[in-house]
Scaffold this motif. Structure first.
Motif, PDB file in Angstrom:
ATOM      1  N   ASP A 133      -9.649  11.726  -4.503  1.00  0.00           N
ATOM      2  CA  ASP A 133     -10.314  11.447  -5.778  1.00  0.00           C
ATOM      3  C   ASP A 133      -9.223  11.099  -6.778  1.00  0.00           C
ATOM      4  O   ASP A 133      -8.597  11.976  -7.376  1.00  0.00           O
ATOM      5  N   SER A 134      -8.980   9.814  -6.958  1.00  0.00           N
ATOM      6  CA  SER A 134      -7.820   9.376  -7.741  1.00  0.00           C
ATOM      7  C   SER A 134      -7.861   9.872  -9.182  1.00  0.00           C
ATOM      8  O   SER A 134      -6.824  10.191  -9.767  1.00  0.00           O
ATOM      9  N   THR A 135      -9.066   9.948  -9.761  1.00  0.00           N
ATOM     10  CA  THR A 135      -9.180  10.384 -11.162  1.00  0.00           C
ATOM     11  C   THR A 135      -8.737  11.832 -11.321  1.00  0.00           C
ATOM     12  O   THR A 135      -7.933  12.169 -12.204  1.00  0.00           O
ATOM     13  N   GLN A 136      -9.267  12.706 -10.461  1.00  0.00           N
ATOM     14  CA  GLN A 136      -8.906  14.121 -10.556  1.00  0.00           C
ATOM     15  C   GLN A 136      -7.440  14.344 -10.193  1.00  0.00           C
ATOM     16  O   GLN A 136      -6.747  15.151 -10.833  1.00  0.00           O
ATOM     17  N   ALA A 137      -6.976  13.652  -9.160  1.00  0.00           N
ATOM     18  CA  ALA A 137      -5.576  13.809  -8.757  1.00  0.00           C
ATOM     19  C   ALA A 137      -4.642  13.391  -9.887  1.00  0.00           C
ATOM     20  O   ALA A 137      -3.677  14.098 -10.209  1.00  0.00           O
ATOM     21  N   MET A 138      -4.943  12.252 -10.530  1.00  0.00           N
ATOM     22  CA  MET A 138      -4.082  11.776 -11.613  1.00  0.00           C
ATOM     23  C   MET A 138      -4.123  12.723 -12.810  1.00  0.00           C
ATOM     24  O   MET A 138      -3.109  12.929 -13.493  1.00  0.00           O
ATOM     25  N   ASP A 161       4.887  11.948  -5.865  1.00  0.00           N
ATOM     26  CA  ASP A 161       3.520  12.214  -5.413  1.00  0.00           C
ATOM     27  C   ASP A 161       2.513  11.285  -6.089  1.00  0.00           C
ATOM     28  O   ASP A 161       1.512  10.880  -5.484  1.00  0.00           O
ATOM     29  N   MET A 162       2.793  10.929  -7.341  1.00  0.00           N
ATOM     30  CA  MET A 162       1.931   9.946  -8.022  1.00  0.00           C
ATOM     31  C   MET A 162       2.038   8.589  -7.321  1.00  0.00           C
ATOM     32  O   MET A 162       1.046   7.857  -7.187  1.00  0.00           O
ATOM     33  N   GLY A 163       3.245   8.294  -6.847  1.00  0.00           N
ATOM     34  CA  GLY A 163       3.417   7.064  -6.068  1.00  0.00           C
ATOM     35  C   GLY A 163       2.632   7.120  -4.770  1.00  0.00           C
ATOM     36  O   GLY A 163       2.011   6.131  -4.358  1.00  0.00           O
ATOM     37  N   ASN A 164       2.644   8.290  -4.104  1.00  0.00           N
ATOM     38  CA  ASN A 164       1.852   8.445  -2.880  1.00  0.00           C
ATOM     39  C   ASN A 164       0.361   8.244  -3.151  1.00  0.00           C
ATOM     40  O   ASN A 164      -0.365   7.686  -2.317  1.00  0.00           O
ATOM     41  N   LEU A 165      -0.093   8.726  -4.321  1.00  0.00           N
ATOM     42  CA  LEU A 165      -1.495   8.530  -4.701  1.00  0.00           C
ATOM     43  C   LEU A 165      -1.814   7.036  -4.808  1.00  0.00           C
ATOM     44  O   LEU A 165      -2.851   6.569  -4.310  1.00  0.00           O
ATOM     45  N   SER A 191      -3.811   1.757  -1.933  1.00  0.00           N
ATOM     46  CA  SER A 191      -3.222   0.422  -1.711  1.00  0.00           C
ATOM     47  C   SER A 191      -2.716  -0.237  -2.985  1.00  0.00           C
ATOM     48  O   SER A 191      -2.614  -1.475  -3.054  1.00  0.00           O
ATOM     49  N   ASN A 192      -2.383   0.570  -3.998  1.00  0.00           N
ATOM     50  CA  ASN A 192      -1.784   0.025  -5.221  1.00  0.00           C
ATOM     51  C   ASN A 192      -0.262   0.084  -5.067  1.00  0.00           C
ATOM     52  O   ASN A 192       0.431   0.873  -5.724  1.00  0.00           O
ATOM     53  N   TYR A 193       0.246  -0.769  -4.171  1.00  0.00           N
ATOM     54  CA  TYR A 193       1.645  -0.641  -3.768  1.00  0.00           C
ATOM     55  C   TYR A 193       2.623  -0.986  -4.894  1.00  0.00           C
ATOM     56  O   TYR A 193       3.711  -0.412  -4.979  1.00  0.00           O
ATOM     57  N   ASN A 217       4.023  -3.151   1.012  1.00  0.00           N
ATOM     58  CA  ASN A 217       3.848  -4.223   0.030  1.00  0.00           C
ATOM     59  C   ASN A 217       4.415  -5.558   0.524  1.00  0.00           C
ATOM     60  O   ASN A 217       4.581  -6.498  -0.254  1.00  0.00           O
ATOM     61  N   ASN A 218       4.750  -5.603   1.827  1.00  0.00           N
ATOM     62  CA  ASN A 218       5.278  -6.833   2.469  1.00  0.00           C
ATOM     63  C   ASN A 218       6.622  -7.280   1.892  1.00  0.00           C
ATOM     64  O   ASN A 218       6.984  -8.453   2.009  1.00  0.00           O
ATOM     65  N   GLU A 219       7.359  -6.338   1.309  1.00  0.00           N
ATOM     66  CA  GLU A 219       8.725  -6.646   0.872  1.00  0.00           C
ATOM     67  C   GLU A 219       9.651  -6.183   1.994  1.00  0.00           C
ATOM     68  O   GLU A 219      10.405  -5.205   1.865  1.00  0.00           O
ATOM     69  N   ILE A 220       9.595  -6.926   3.098  1.00  0.00           N
ATOM     70  CA  ILE A 220      10.212  -6.480   4.342  1.00  0.00           C
ATOM     71  C   ILE A 220      11.730  -6.377   4.222  1.00  0.00           C
ATOM     72  O   ILE A 220      12.336  -5.374   4.661  1.00  0.00           O
TER      73      ILE A 220
END
Length: 624
Positions: free
Chosen positions: A388-393, A424-428, A433-435, A478-481
Motif C-alpha cells: 500500500d504505497s500511500t500508507q508505506a510512504m 527503503d523509500m527507493g525500494n517502495l 516500477s517507479n525506477y 530501469n534498462n540503464e545496463i
C-alpha cells in the motif's frame, strides 16, 4: 503479501498503556461438605464476575474451578468479585476481594441460606445454654452460701457483703448471656469446617453437642503443640539463613558461568561451529530459562539460523520477562520485523500496536533518546505495508521527519538512519516500477553513506557496498545496463576486499552481488559471462551451506535454481546436452539443500514449483 489496512494515523497518537492479561483462579465448594458428608462437594455452573469493566464472567466447572482473565488491570491492584448460583449464598464473603497477579487461588464456599441460618442458630443455642447453665449453677451456689452466712453472727457481715457483690456480678453476666450467644453465633456461623484441623472439627462437634468440658479437654492438647512449633520455627530460620547464604553463592556462580558460556558461544560463532553455539545456548537456558540476556541471545541465534518458529518463541518469552519499557520496546521492534518479513500479518499488526504504545511513552519521557527508535519502528511498519504505497510512504515520511529532528543531537546515528529510510523509500518505488524515482532516492541514500565514511570508513564500507548494490539493481530494472554493470563492478571490488579479511562475514554478500549481476547479464542474453558469475556465487554458497546448513541452504538452493535456469537457456542456444545433464543435477542439489527445512506453502511456491517446471523442461527437451 496481501494488502493490509492499518489505521496508521492512530498509531502516531500517544495511547494509554496496552492491555495486559492476568489470569485469576479459584474454586467454589459447598460449606462443611467434607465435615458432614466425608467428601468435598464442588459447586458447578456458578457465575463468577469481577467488578471491573469489560471483564468477561467465568463459570465454574464440575470440579468447582474457575478462571477469570483480567484485561487492562495493573498488577497488585485490588478488585472485588461476585460468585452467584441460584439457591446458594457465598458464606465467606470476606474472601470476595483479591489482588491482580496473586499466586494463591481463591477458595469460596457456598451454602443454602437456610443452612447458614440453622448453623448459626445451633451455635447460638449451644453457646447460650452452656453459658447460662454455668452462670445459673454459680448463682445457686452463691445463694446457698449467702443464706448460710445470713444465719450466722454479725461477725460474718464482711463475708455477706462479698457474696452480695458476687451475686450482683453473676446476675449482670446472666443478663449478657444473650449478647454473648449472639456474638458466638456470628463468629462461627460462617466457618467452613472442611478447612479446619481434625482436632478443631472434633472439638467443635463436642461443643455443638453441648459437651464443653470434653471440647476443652481436647483443646488442651493444643498447648503441647506450641513448644514444637516454636522449636520448628527456630530450625526453619536457621535453615533459611543457610539456604540464603548458599543461594547467594549459587546465584553468583550462575551469573559467572552464564557470562562464560555467552563468551564461549560467541567464540564458537567466530569459528563457525554452529552446533557448539546451539549447545551453549541450550545449557544457558537450563541454567536460567527466565534470564532476559539468555532469551534475547537465543532468539537472535535462531533468527540468524532461519528457525523462525524458535526465534519467535524466545523473543516472546524475553518480552514476558522484560522489566523496563526500553527492553520491551526493543523486543517488540524485533518481533515486528520478524513477523513482517515472514508475512505473519495478524501477529505483526498486534505487535505493531503494542510497540507504538510503548515507544510513544518513551518519547514522552525523553524525546532526545527515543525518537530514533520510534523512527526505526515506523520504517519497519512502512516495509510491512509496502504493498500500500500511500500508507508505506506515510510511515517513511514520518520516520524521516523524526530522524531529521534528532540529527543535531545524534548526528552519526541519525544520518545512518536517514540513509536506511531513503533506501527503503527507493525500494517502495521499485515495487511500483517507479525506477526513476527509486534511483533518485537511492543516490541520496548513498550520499549519506559517503558522509559517514569520513567518520568511520571501516565501519561503513560494507554499507556503501550494500547501497551501491541496491542502486545497481534499480539501474538494471530501469534498462540503464552500462551504469548498472559499472556499479556492480564497484561493489564486487569492495566485497572481494572485505571477504579477504573476513570470509565468513562477507562471503554471502559477495555471493548475492554475483547472483544479482549474473541475473542482469542473463536477462540481456550475455549467457556465458552470467554463467561465470552464477558458478562463482554457487561455489561460495556451497561453502557456507557446509558450515551452517540451516542458515545458508536456502541461499544455495536459490543459486542452484538460477544456474539451472541459465543452463536451460544455454541448452536452447547451443543444443549441448551436457547443459541438460548439469541442469538436472543442479535441481537435485537444490532439493537436497531444501530438505533441511520443514515443508510449507511458501517454500513449495518459491522453490519446489520452479524446480518441477524446470525439471519437466529438461526431461522433455529434444534436440531440434
Amino acid at each position: 503479501m496481501k494488502s493490509v489496512f492499518l489505521p496508521i494515523a492512530l498509531l502516531f497518537l500517544h495511547l494509554s498503556g496496552f492491555c495486559q492479561q492476568t489470569p485469576f483462579h479459584g474454586v467454589v465448594t459447598v460449606m462443611n461438605s467434607l465435615y458432614e458428608k466425608g467428601k468435598v462437594e464442588y459447586v458447578p455452573f456458578a457465575t463468577v464476575e469481577a467488578q471491573v469493566e469489560k471483564i468477561q464472567p467465568a463459570v465454574t466447572g464440575s470440579d468447582g474451578q474457575f478462571k477469570l482473565v483480567l484485561i487492562g488491570v495493573s498488577e497488585k491492584t485490588r478488585f472485588y468479585f461476585q460468585v452467584k448460583k441460584e439457591g446458594l449464598d457465598v458464606v465467606n464473603i470476606d474472601q470476595l476481594e483479591a489482588v491482580c497477579g496473586q499466586k494463591e487461588s481463591a477458595k469460596i464456599f457456598m451454602a443454602k441460606p437456610q443452612y447458614i441460618a440453622d448453623f448459626r442458630s445451633k451455635v447460638y443455642n449451644v453457646g447460650k445454654t452452656s453459658a447460662q447453665k454455668s452462670l445459673e449453677k454459680k448463682q445457686q451456689q452463691l445463694l446457698t452460701d449467702y443464706a448460710a452466712e445470713k444465719a450466722k453472727s454479725e461477725q460474718t457481715q464482711e463475708r455477706i457483703g462479698q457474696l452480695e457483690s458476687e451475686l450482683a456480678t453473676v446476675f449482670d453476666q446472666l443478663t449478657k448471656v444473650e449478647k454473648f450467644a449472639n456474638d458466638l453465633a456470628d463468629k462461627y456461623q460462617r466457618i467452613n469446617l472442611d478447612d479446619a484441623s481434625e482436632q478443631f472439627r472434633e472439638a467443635f462437634r463436642l461443643f455443638q453437642e453441648g459437651d464443653l468440658a470434653g471440647a476443652l479437654t481436647l483443646l488442651n492438647k493444643s498447648f503441647s503443640h506450641v513448644a514444637a512449633i516454636l522449636a520448628e520455627r527456630q530450625r526453619i530460620e536457621a535453615l533459611k539463613k543457610e539456604v540464603a547464604e548458599r543461594d547467594s553463592l549459587q546465584q553468583v556462580r550462575t551469573e559467572e558461568t552464564m557470562q562464560e558460556l555467552r563468551l564461549k558461544a560467541d567464540l564458537h560463532k567466530a569459528q563457525n561451529e554452529w552446533d557448539s553455539v546451539e549447545i551453549c545456548y541450550r545449557v544457558l537456558l537450563e541454567l536460567d530459562s527466565l534470564n532476559l540476556k539468555n532469551l534475547w541471545e537465543v532468539a537472535g541465534f535462531f533468527q540468524l539460523q532461519n528457525d523462525i518458529k524458535s526465534s519467535l518463541l524466545y523473543y516472546n518469552r524475553a518480552l514476558h520477562v522484560a522489566k523496563t519499557l526500553s527492553d520491551s520496546a526493543a523486543l517488540l521492534g524485533n518481533l515486528c520485523g520478524l513477523y513482517s518479513v515472514n508475512v505473519l500479518e495478524e501477529e505483526a499488526i498486534d505487535c505493531f500496536k503494542k510497540a507504538f504504545i510503548i515507544h510513544n511513552k518513551l518519547v514522552d519521557m525523553d524525546p532526545n533518546i527515543h525518537k530514533l527508535s520510534l523512527a526505526i519502528l515506523l520504517n519497519t511498519l512502512g516495509n510491512f505495508v509496502i504493498n500500500d504505497s500511500t500508507q508505506a510512504m506515510l510511515c517513511y515520511t514520518k520516520a524521516l521527519s523524526l530522524v531529521r529532528d534528532s540529527i543535531d543531537k545524534n548526528f552519526e546515528d541519525s544520518l545512518y538512519l536517514i540513509a536506511v529510510i531513503l533506501n527503503d523509500m527507493g525500494n517502495l518505488q521499485n515495487e511500483f516500477s517507479n525506477y526513476g524515482a527509486a534511483k533518485v532516492l537511492q543516490i541520496e541514500s548513498l550520499e549519506a553513506i559517503r558522509v559517514l565514511l569520513f567518520i568511520d570508513s571501516i565501519k561503513y564500507t560494507p554499507d556503501k557496498a550494500a547501497h551501491l548494490n541496491n542502486l545497481a539493481n534499480t539501474l538494471g530494472k530501469n534498462n540503464e545496463i552500462d551504469s548498472a554493470r559499472a556499479y556492480y563492478e564497484k561493489v564486487l571490488t569492495i566485497q572481494r576486499a572485505l571477504t579477504e579479511n573476513n570470509p565468513y562475514a562477507y562471503l554471502n554478500h559477495l555471493a548475492t552481488t554475483l547472483n544479482n549481476y549474473g541475473s542482469l547479464l542473463a536477462i540481456n542474453f550475455e549467457l556465458m559471462p552470467a554463467k561465470v558469475l552464477y558458478e562463482e556465487a554457487l561455489s561460495y554458497r556451497r561453502q557456507l551451506a557446509q558450515i551452517n546448513p540451516r542458515r545458508f541452504n536456502q541461499e544455495a538452493a536459490r543459486t542452484s535454481i538460477y544456474l539451472s535456469n541459465l543452463y536451460g537457456d544455454l541448452l536452447e542456444e547451443t543444443s549441448d546436452v551436457s547443459y541438460q545433464e548439469e541442469g538436472l543435477r543442479l535441481l537435485d542439489e537444490a532439493e537436497r539443500y531444501l530438505s533441511v527445512y520443514p515443508s510449507s506453502e511458501d517454500v513449495i511456491i518459491q522453490y519446489y514449483a520452479p524446480i518441477m517446471i524446470r525439471r519437466d523442461y529438461f526431461k522433455n527437451w529434444r534436440k531440434k
